[in-house]
Design a protein around this motif. Structure first.
Motif, short mmCIF file in Angstrom:
data_model
loop_
_atom_site.label_atom_id
_atom_site.label_comp_id
_atom_site.label_asym_id
_atom_site.label_seq_id
_atom_site.Cartn_x
_atom_site.Cartn_y
_atom_site.Cartn_z
N LEU A 140 -1.86 69.66 1.99
CA LEU A 140 -2.37 68.61 0.98
C LEU A 140 -1.11 67.94 0.38
CD1 LEU A 140 -5.34 70.31 -0.93
CD2 LEU A 140 -5.59 68.35 0.90
N GLN A 142 -2.18 64.30 -0.50
CA GLN A 142 -3.65 63.93 -1.05
C GLN A 142 -4.01 64.78 -2.37
OE1 GLN A 142 -6.40 64.99 2.20
NE2 GLN A 142 -5.60 63.28 3.41
N MET A 143 -4.86 64.47 -3.02
CA MET A 143 -5.40 64.85 -4.16
C MET A 143 -5.53 66.54 -3.75
SD MET A 143 -7.35 62.07 -6.28
CE MET A 143 -8.06 63.13 -7.56
N ILE A 144 -5.43 67.44 -5.01
CA ILE A 144 -5.99 68.66 -5.11
C ILE A 144 -6.81 68.97 -5.99
CG2 ILE A 144 -4.89 70.99 -5.44
CD1 ILE A 144 -2.14 69.99 -4.42
N TYR A 145 -7.85 69.57 -5.74
CA TYR A 145 -8.64 70.02 -6.46
C TYR A 145 -8.26 71.01 -7.48
CZ TYR A 145 -13.68 71.48 -8.06
OH TYR A 145 -14.86 71.77 -8.90
N PRO A 146 -8.28 70.60 -8.91
CA PRO A 146 -7.63 71.76 -10.09
C PRO A 146 -7.99 72.98 -9.66
CG PRO A 146 -8.47 69.78 -10.90
CD PRO A 146 -8.98 69.77 -9.51
N ILE A 165 -0.60 70.02 -11.45
CA ILE A 165 -1.52 69.49 -10.51
C ILE A 165 -2.11 68.27 -10.80
CG2 ILE A 165 -3.31 69.87 -8.94
CD1 ILE A 165 -0.99 71.26 -8.17
N VAL A 175 -1.06 60.49 -6.95
CA VAL A 175 -1.47 60.27 -5.60
C VAL A 175 -2.63 59.21 -5.88
CG1 VAL A 175 -3.12 61.25 -3.95
CG2 VAL A 175 -1.26 62.60 -4.60
N ILE A 219 -2.79 74.15 0.39
CA ILE A 219 -2.15 73.55 -0.70
C ILE A 219 -0.86 72.77 -0.28
CG2 ILE A 219 -1.31 73.42 -3.04
CD1 ILE A 219 -2.77 75.94 -3.52
N TYR A 248 -13.18 64.06 -6.00
CA TYR A 248 -12.31 64.70 -5.22
C TYR A 248 -13.07 64.61 -3.78
CZ TYR A 248 -9.68 66.27 -8.95
OH TYR A 248 -9.04 66.30 -10.25
N TYR A 264 0.30 65.60 -10.54
CA TYR A 264 0.63 65.38 -9.07
C TYR A 264 -0.88 64.31 -8.76
CZ TYR A 264 -0.26 65.93 -4.25
OH TYR A 264 -0.44 65.87 -2.84
N ASN A 265 -2.03 64.79 -8.89
CA ASN A 265 -3.24 64.04 -8.59
C ASN A 265 -3.02 62.67 -9.26
OD1 ASN A 265 -4.22 66.01 -7.09
ND2 ASN A 265 -5.65 66.70 -8.75
#
Lengths: 198, 198
Positions: B175, B180-184, A187, A194, B172, B88, A190-191
């Protein structure tokens, strides 16, 4: 395509490596590895990358895929060993283990090869050309047949970064569909992508 | 459904809280909040949870959604403040900020309410009934119209955990589709659920 190595990157001959692979892997995976090499060489040719690095990385990438956790634990005192891998299974640690073995047993010290093998499953931050080639060759080798594979295969020769991004995104979606655990670094990578896109 | 609070959980009257909400939020979001409260009360009734907790959590949950990063930074010395949130955006930090405000400005000390508000966006490990109710009420309130919402709404009254899992997984995927970014922590919570299921 098949050629002898130059001794620049690996201490064993190509035929010795191929023999070791054939003994180490199931027939199905051995054939996959040869197809990954073929695709990696095509991509290396297309993007003017070092073909010998592409070949060695591809041949080595799944060397540890059928090994046990015990084989991994032989490297538990290595400074790069991460005990978190043990929570996520061989799908995560077979890359690092193949890199340990490549260095330790086959005398490979070239950082690009070791990094490409290490990160071939989940990718890496700021991937080099060699890393991207193996990452994508593994995904679109001619034996792969997931929906859309032909599009990604064409994309790989047109825009390698786009193909890398596609694989990162779709691999996570695939894990969620199968309700499987996701290695957290996946992730973060991935971030990072992005962030660069936006 | 609309009733006065008992003074057990909050230091201001219901009408004062409603007035504050109406001033703080756009009309669209204010109406969403009232619908979340309605759904939370239905779920609380169905699962025999505390209705006053459900009501207060729901009314408070998006209180900080339209606030700025500056409002969040007023709490930067709070022991629970996490500077990682700043990477985020408000989609991640508006829950914690509403919990800080609920505690600090409205005198709420009930841990269930504060935790439900805090974690309403990404969920939490080992969620309590109150947390699950707000998490799902927010997802399936009568104004929501994403594909499949009716199925999840029905699921919420049949198997609340299944609905929670559905939301975690689909959020998820959503997103990733939107790149879009994913908060870990979202992934750690997802993994925790996968571990429990298998």
């Amino acid at each position: 395509m098949v050629k002898e190595f130059s001794d620049q990157y690996i201490q064993i001959s190509r035929s010795t490596l191929i023999n070791k692979l054939e003994k180490q892997l199931s027939k199905k995976r051995f054939e996959h590895v040869l197809r990954v090499e073929e695709m990696a060489l095509k991509l290396a040719d297309h993007y003017q990358a070092d073909e010998e690095r592409a070949s060695i990385s591809a041949l080595l990438h799944d060397y540890a895929k059928e090994m046990s956790e015990t084989d991994l634990l032989a490297y538990k005192d290595h400074p790069l060993f991460d005990s978190e891998w043990l929570n996520y299974g061989s799908a995560i640690w077979h890359g690092p283990l193949a890199a340990f073995i490549g260095n330790d047993q086959f005398g490979i010290t070239d950082e690009q090869i070791l990094k490409a093998v290490w990160g071939h499953t989940i990718g890496e931050f700021d991937m080099t050309l060699d890393e991207k080639i193996l990452f994508i060759a593994d995904y679109v080798e001619e034996g792969r047949d997931f929906p859309g594979v032909e599009d990604v295969r064409a994309m790989a020769f047109k825009d390698l970064d786009k193909a890398v991004n596609y694989k990162i995104k779709n691999s996570i979606q695939h894990l969620i569909e199968k309700e499987q655990m996701i290695y957290p670094k996946t992730i973060l990578i991935y971030n990072d992508w992005v962030k660069k896109e936006n």
